[in-house]
Scaffold this motif. Structure first.
Motif, PDB file in Angstrom:
ATOM      1  N   GLN A  13      49.989  40.163  39.842  1.00  0.00           N
ATOM      2  CA  GLN A  13      48.554  39.916  39.772  1.00  0.00           C
ATOM      3  C   GLN A  13      47.821  41.226  39.548  1.00  0.00           C
ATOM      4  O   GLN A  13      48.198  42.264  40.096  1.00  0.00           O
ATOM      5  N   ALA A  14      46.766  41.158  38.750  1.00  0.00           N
ATOM      6  CA  ALA A  14      45.956  42.348  38.473  1.00  0.00           C
ATOM      7  C   ALA A  14      45.141  42.711  39.708  1.00  0.00           C
ATOM      8  O   ALA A  14      44.627  41.846  40.412  1.00  0.00           O
ATOM      9  N   ASP A  15      45.038  44.002  39.956  1.00  0.00           N
ATOM     10  CA  ASP A  15      44.330  44.512  41.126  1.00  0.00           C
ATOM     11  C   ASP A  15      43.519  45.728  40.719  1.00  0.00           C
ATOM     12  O   ASP A  15      43.947  46.523  39.881  1.00  0.00           O
ATOM     13  N   HIS A  16      42.340  45.872  41.320  1.00  0.00           N
ATOM     14  CA  HIS A  16      41.519  47.067  41.110  1.00  0.00           C
ATOM     15  C   HIS A  16      42.085  48.209  41.952  1.00  0.00           C
ATOM     16  O   HIS A  16      42.231  48.062  43.166  1.00  0.00           O
ATOM     17  N   ILE A  17      42.404  49.338  41.328  1.00  0.00           N
ATOM     18  CA  ILE A  17      42.878  50.509  42.063  1.00  0.00           C
ATOM     19  C   ILE A  17      41.772  50.993  42.994  1.00  0.00           C
ATOM     20  O   ILE A  17      41.980  51.144  44.194  1.00  0.00           O
ATOM     21  N   LYS A  18      40.595  51.251  42.423  1.00  0.00           N
ATOM     22  CA  LYS A  18      39.412  51.510  43.250  1.00  0.00           C
ATOM     23  C   LYS A  18      38.763  50.144  43.436  1.00  0.00           C
ATOM     24  O   LYS A  18      38.344  49.511  42.465  1.00  0.00           O
ATOM     25  N   PRO A  19      38.692  49.655  44.668  1.00  0.00           N
ATOM     26  CA  PRO A  19      38.215  48.292  44.905  1.00  0.00           C
ATOM     27  C   PRO A  19      36.837  48.008  44.298  1.00  0.00           C
ATOM     28  O   PRO A  19      35.960  48.876  44.253  1.00  0.00           O
ATOM     29  N   TRP A  20      36.705  46.791  43.841  1.00  0.00           N
ATOM     30  CA  TRP A  20      35.426  46.298  43.302  1.00  0.00           C
ATOM     31  C   TRP A  20      34.321  46.513  44.324  1.00  0.00           C
ATOM     32  O   TRP A  20      33.228  46.945  43.977  1.00  0.00           O
ATOM     33  N   SER A  21      34.608  46.239  45.585  1.00  0.00           N
ATOM     34  CA  SER A  21      33.602  46.345  46.646  1.00  0.00           C
ATOM     35  C   SER A  21      33.146  47.784  46.878  1.00  0.00           C
ATOM     36  O   SER A  21      32.107  48.015  47.485  1.00  0.00           O
ATOM     37  N   GLU A  22      33.922  48.753  46.375  1.00  0.00           N
ATOM     38  CA  GLU A  22      33.567  50.159  46.514  1.00  0.00           C
ATOM     39  C   GLU A  22      33.095  50.755  45.197  1.00  0.00           C
ATOM     40  O   GLU A  22      33.100  51.973  45.014  1.00  0.00           O
ATOM     41  N   GLY A  23      32.728  49.893  44.271  1.00  0.00           N
ATOM     42  CA  GLY A  23      32.192  50.352  42.991  1.00  0.00           C
ATOM     43  C   GLY A  23      33.210  50.508  41.881  1.00  0.00           C
ATOM     44  O   GLY A  23      32.884  51.024  40.821  1.00  0.00           O
ATOM     45  N   GLY A  24      34.440  50.071  42.124  1.00  0.00           N
ATOM     46  CA  GLY A  24      35.463  50.138  41.081  1.00  0.00           C
ATOM     47  C   GLY A  24      35.132  49.188  39.945  1.00  0.00           C
ATOM     48  O   GLY A  24      34.745  48.052  40.176  1.00  0.00           O
ATOM     49  N   HIS A  25      35.283  49.664  38.741  1.00  0.00           N
ATOM     50  CA  HIS A  25      34.959  48.852  37.571  1.00  0.00           C
ATOM     51  C   HIS A  25      36.181  48.107  37.061  1.00  0.00           C
ATOM     52  O   HIS A  25      37.321  48.498  37.317  1.00  0.00           O
ATOM     53  N   THR A  26      35.934  47.053  36.327  1.00  0.00           N
ATOM     54  CA  THR A  26      36.993  46.261  35.721  1.00  0.00           C
ATOM     55  C   THR A  26      37.256  46.839  34.337  1.00  0.00           C
ATOM     56  O   THR A  26      36.802  46.315  33.328  1.00  0.00           O
ATOM     57  N   VAL A  27      37.976  47.960  34.346  1.00  0.00           N
ATOM     58  CA  VAL A  27      38.341  48.665  33.129  1.00  0.00           C
ATOM     59  C   VAL A  27      39.847  48.928  33.171  1.00  0.00           C
ATOM     60  O   VAL A  27      40.436  48.985  34.264  1.00  0.00           O
ATOM     61  N   PRO A  28      40.484  49.092  32.022  1.00  0.00           N
ATOM     62  CA  PRO A  28      41.946  49.272  32.003  1.00  0.00           C
ATOM     63  C   PRO A  28      42.444  50.384  32.922  1.00  0.00           C
ATOM     64  O   PRO A  28      43.488  50.234  33.569  1.00  0.00           O
ATOM     65  N   GLU A  29      41.715  51.468  33.013  1.00  0.00           N
ATOM     66  CA  GLU A  29      42.139  52.603  33.838  1.00  0.00           C
ATOM     67  C   GLU A  29      42.128  52.284  35.327  1.00  0.00           C
ATOM     68  O   GLU A  29      42.732  53.001  36.118  1.00  0.00           O
ATOM     69  N   ASN A  30      41.441  51.235  35.723  1.00  0.00           N
ATOM     70  CA  ASN A  30      41.335  50.868  37.140  1.00  0.00           C
ATOM     71  C   ASN A  30      42.180  49.631  37.461  1.00  0.00           C
ATOM     72  O   ASN A  30      42.024  49.029  38.513  1.00  0.00           O
ATOM     73  N   CYS A  31      43.076  49.284  36.560  1.00  0.00           N
ATOM     74  CA  CYS A  31      43.917  48.094  36.740  1.00  0.00           C
ATOM     75  C   CYS A  31      45.335  48.490  37.107  1.00  0.00           C
ATOM     76  O   CYS A  31      45.925  49.382  36.492  1.00  0.00           O
ATOM     77  N   GLN A  32      45.861  47.841  38.117  1.00  0.00           N
ATOM     78  CA  GLN A  32      47.274  47.955  38.437  1.00  0.00           C
ATOM     79  C   GLN A  32      47.800  46.553  38.685  1.00  0.00           C
ATOM     80  O   GLN A  32      47.055  45.669  39.087  1.00  0.00           O
ATOM     81  N   MET A  33      49.079  46.377  38.419  1.00  0.00           N
ATOM     82  CA  MET A  33      49.714  45.088  38.644  1.00  0.00           C
ATOM     83  C   MET A  33      50.516  45.164  39.930  1.00  0.00           C
ATOM     84  O   MET A  33      51.351  46.055  40.102  1.00  0.00           O
ATOM     85  N   LEU A  34      50.235  44.242  40.845  1.00  0.00           N
ATOM     86  CA  LEU A  34      50.950  44.151  42.110  1.00  0.00           C
ATOM     87  C   LEU A  34      51.718  42.838  42.142  1.00  0.00           C
ATOM     88  O   LEU A  34      51.265  41.833  41.574  1.00  0.00           O
ATOM     89  N   CYS A  35      52.859  42.838  42.850  1.00  0.00           N
ATOM     90  CA  CYS A  35      53.542  41.565  43.035  1.00  0.00           C
ATOM     91  C   CYS A  35      52.616  40.671  43.871  1.00  0.00           C
ATOM     92  O   CYS A  35      51.745  41.167  44.592  1.00  0.00           O
ATOM     93  N   THR A  36      52.792  39.391  43.742  1.00  0.00           N
ATOM     94  CA  THR A  36      51.905  38.444  44.424  1.00  0.00           C
ATOM     95  C   THR A  36      51.855  38.698  45.926  1.00  0.00           C
ATOM     96  O   THR A  36      50.773  38.730  46.517  1.00  0.00           O
ATOM     97  N   GLN A  37      53.014  38.918  46.545  1.00  0.00           N
ATOM     98  CA  GLN A  37      53.051  39.131  47.999  1.00  0.00           C
ATOM     99  C   GLN A  37      52.259  40.370  48.407  1.00  0.00           C
ATOM    100  O   GLN A  37      51.508  40.331  49.379  1.00  0.00           O
ATOM    101  N   ASP A  38      52.437  41.475  47.692  1.00  0.00           N
ATOM    102  CA  ASP A  38      51.707  42.698  48.045  1.00  0.00           C
ATOM    103  C   ASP A  38      50.218  42.557  47.773  1.00  0.00           C
ATOM    104  O   ASP A  38      49.399  43.086  48.522  1.00  0.00           O
ATOM    105  N   ASN A  39      49.855  41.829  46.732  1.00  0.00           N
ATOM    106  CA  ASN A  39      48.429  41.630  46.464  1.00  0.00           C
ATOM    107  C   ASN A  39      47.783  40.797  47.566  1.00  0.00           C
ATOM    108  O   ASN A  39      46.663  41.084  47.980  1.00  0.00           O
TER     109      ASN A  39
END
Length: 75
Positions: free
Chosen positions: A43-69
């Motif tokens: 699942q796609a995850d924001h490296i810098k959280p959305w709630s902390e101002g992280g943007h939905t841009v490729p540089e802020n995307c990481q893929m986590l396994c479902t369990q870790d997400n």
């Protein structure tokens, strides 16, 4: 057009292209558990959280396994 108030529009979902690029960049490895997964098991995850101002841009995307997400979302 966006003028800096993206939160008002709830633009939180990464595109399929962004997900694929992050997956390939990580070589299918979840950065939290270190295991390899197929793209559809991650699942796609924001490296810098959305709630902390992280943007939905490729540089802020990481893929986590479902369990870790799920675990990350609970903290």
């Amino acid at each position: 057009l966006l003028f800096g108030d993206e939160k008002a529009l709830s633009i939180r979902a990464f595109s399929n292209r962004d997900k694929r690029q992050a997956y390939e960049r990580q070589k299918g490895i979840c950065p939290l558990c270190g295991k390899h997964f197929e793209l559809d098991k991650m699942q796609a995850d924001h490296i810098k959280p959305w709630s902390e101002g992280g943007h939905t841009v490729p540089e802020n995307c990481q893929m986590l396994c479902t369990q870790d997400n799920i675990r990350k979302s609970n903290h």
